[in-house]
Scaffold this active site. Structure first.
Site, short mmCIF file in Angstrom:
data_model
loop_
_atom_site.label_atom_id
_atom_site.label_comp_id
_atom_site.label_asym_id
_atom_site.label_seq_id
_atom_site.Cartn_x
_atom_site.Cartn_y
_atom_site.Cartn_z
N SER A 91 59.22 14.47 29.95
CA SER A 91 59.00 14.45 31.50
C SER A 91 57.85 15.41 31.70
O SER A 91 57.80 16.48 31.67
CB SER A 91 60.32 15.01 32.25
OG SER A 91 60.14 15.28 33.64
N HIS A 136 57.73 10.05 30.98
CA HIS A 136 58.63 9.92 32.43
C HIS A 136 57.89 10.92 33.22
O HIS A 136 57.64 12.05 33.32
CB HIS A 136 59.95 10.68 31.95
CG HIS A 136 61.13 10.55 33.10
ND1 HIS A 136 61.81 9.68 33.06
CD2 HIS A 136 61.51 11.77 34.03
CE1 HIS A 136 62.49 9.84 34.09
NE2 HIS A 136 62.36 11.08 34.72
N ASP A 179 58.16 11.80 37.21
CA ASP A 179 59.11 12.02 38.48
C ASP A 179 58.31 11.96 39.84
O ASP A 179 57.51 12.97 40.02
CB ASP A 179 59.69 13.33 38.15
CG ASP A 179 60.82 13.37 37.12
OD1 ASP A 179 61.63 12.66 37.27
OD2 ASP A 179 60.74 14.07 36.08
N MET A 194 58.84 12.44 43.71
CA MET A 194 59.34 13.02 44.79
C MET A 194 58.82 13.06 46.12
O MET A 194 57.47 13.14 46.20
CB MET A 194 59.85 14.62 44.43
CG MET A 194 60.45 14.50 43.03
SD MET A 194 61.06 16.30 42.61
CE MET A 194 61.41 16.23 40.98
N HIS A 212 60.24 7.30 37.89
CA HIS A 212 61.43 7.57 38.27
C HIS A 212 61.19 8.14 39.65
O HIS A 212 60.38 9.13 39.97
CB HIS A 212 62.26 8.85 37.40
CG HIS A 212 63.45 9.46 37.86
ND1 HIS A 212 63.92 10.46 37.66
CD2 HIS A 212 64.32 8.88 38.91
CE1 HIS A 212 64.88 10.77 38.05
NE2 HIS A 212 65.35 9.79 39.11
N MET A 228 62.49 9.44 43.10
CA MET A 228 63.20 10.16 43.91
C MET A 228 62.97 9.97 45.44
O MET A 228 62.23 10.93 45.92
CB MET A 228 63.36 11.32 43.26
CG MET A 228 64.27 11.37 42.18
SD MET A 228 64.06 12.96 41.25
CE MET A 228 62.65 12.69 40.29
N MET A 278 71.93 10.41 35.78
CA MET A 278 71.18 11.78 35.98
C MET A 278 72.44 12.66 35.46
O MET A 278 73.52 12.70 36.15
CB MET A 278 71.12 11.97 37.44
CG MET A 278 69.90 11.24 38.13
SD MET A 278 68.28 11.72 37.29
CE MET A 278 68.06 13.42 37.37
N GLY A 289 65.69 16.61 41.48
CA GLY A 289 64.89 17.53 42.31
C GLY A 289 64.23 18.55 41.60
O GLY A 289 62.87 18.96 42.34
N ASP A 341 68.93 11.94 32.00
CA ASP A 341 67.76 12.65 32.50
C ASP A 341 68.41 14.05 33.16
O ASP A 341 69.13 14.08 34.07
CB ASP A 341 67.00 11.95 33.85
CG ASP A 341 65.91 12.68 34.17
OD1 ASP A 341 65.51 13.82 33.75
OD2 ASP A 341 65.12 12.30 35.16
N SER A 354 61.84 20.70 30.21
CA SER A 354 61.45 21.95 29.83
C SER A 354 61.76 22.29 28.45
O SER A 354 61.38 23.41 27.93
CB SER A 354 62.39 22.94 30.82
OG SER A 354 63.63 22.39 30.94
C1 DX5 Z 1 64.94 16.19 37.63
C2 DX5 Z 1 63.88 15.28 37.18
C3 DX5 Z 1 63.71 15.35 35.40
C4 DX5 Z 1 63.12 16.52 35.09
C5 DX5 Z 1 64.00 17.01 33.77
O1 DX5 Z 1 64.99 15.55 39.13
O2 DX5 Z 1 64.24 13.70 37.16
O3 DX5 Z 1 62.99 14.39 34.94
O4 DX5 Z 1 61.88 16.75 34.87
O5 DX5 Z 1 63.82 18.36 33.51
P1 DX5 Z 1 64.65 19.05 32.30
O6 DX5 Z 1 64.65 18.25 31.02
O7 DX5 Z 1 63.91 20.34 32.21
O8 DX5 Z 1 66.00 19.16 33.05
ZN ZN Z 2 63.41 12.27 36.14
#
Ligand code: DX5
Ligand code: ZN
Length: 229
Positions: A17, A42, A44, A46, A75, A77, A149, A154, A189, A212
């Site tokens: 990600s 991946h 994200d 938002m 993805h 959101m 999830m 977020g 995720d 992370s």
């Molecule tokens: C959270 C995201 C994830 C995020 C995961 O809302 O959808 O894709 O990057 O991060 P880690 O792997 O650090 O939990």
């Molecule tokens: Zn995600």
């Protein structure tokens, strides 16, 4: 359109990600993910409404979608996924995964699925930790990927929620009862590391998103391989 469902044979598939990547050297981070054996990238999205944070728009996706050969796993959101989803498909997403919770009724879920398919991408549907997995029942046959999830969407770096394991196992069971060609992939995720990665694989997941745990570490490749072991 890539047939992402066919990748199930190669599971577990890893989806780094880029939310956790160093934004100053995004191209290098993507190259690192690709060279280390990832299958998906991946991304994200938002919108500051469905979730408080704001990240990227379609223009960013377009700018990176062709600099690598990974599956562009977007993805979203965001609110109103039926209008937003196609914008990301046109920007080069191979798969656009939207949130069931962003849809006020079943009609808008169906509208979102067909809008994204019509825009040329595959479709994933996602549920947040508080949404019961049975809410997905009407859609198993209609989507290419199910995203469970394992944290509240977020932000990155949150703790994995065990409640996702039962949901994954439920989806695995359902999907195994479907004809091979129709089976959606199952993705998870949030909070994935070597330990939780093992647990989700045992529960039957195909695609593991990790932010992370991978980015910002010298041993990125070793960590990615650990998620597959
Ligand atoms: C959270 C995201 C994830 C995020 C995961 O809302 O959808 O894709 O990057 O991060 P880690 O792997 O650090 O939990
Ligand atoms: Zn995600």
């Amino acid at each position: 359109m890539r047939n992402v469902k066919a990748l199930a044979e190669q599971a577990p598939l890893i989806a780094p990600s880029i939310l956790a990547a160093n934004k100053e050297k995004m191209n290098e981070e993507i190259a690192l993910a690709e060279a280390s054996g990832a299958s998906f990238l991946h991304i994200d999205i938002m919108d500051g409404r469905f979730v408080p944070a704001l990240t990227w728009g379609p223009r960013f996706v377009a700018s990176i979608s062709n600099i690598h050969t990974l599956v562009n796993d977007v993805h979203i959101m965001v609110e109103e996924p039926w209008t937003q989803g196609p914008l990301f498909a046109h920007a080069g997403a191979d798969i656009v995964t939207f949130h069931l919770e962003a849809c006020p009724d079943q009609e808008s879920v169906l509208k979102t699925i067909s809008a994204i398919h019509n825009a040329g991408a595959e479709v994933g549907i996602s549920i947040k930790p508080n949404t019961p997995v049975e809410a997905l029942n009407p859609y198993f046959d209609l989507v290419d990927l199910i995203l469970i999830m394992s944290v509240e969407p977020g932000k990155g770096g949150q703790k994995f929620m065990d409640s996702s394991l039962k949901k994954i196992a439920y989806c695995r069971k359902k999907i195994n009862g479907m004809p091979l060609a129709k089976r959606p992939l199952i993705e998870v995720d949030g909070g994935i590391n070597a330990e939780t990665g093992k647990a989700v694989r045992e529960a039957g997941v195909d695609v593991l998103v990790a932010g992370s745990y991978l980015f910002g570490h010298e041993d990125f490749q070793k960590r990615l391989e650990a998620l597959k072991e």
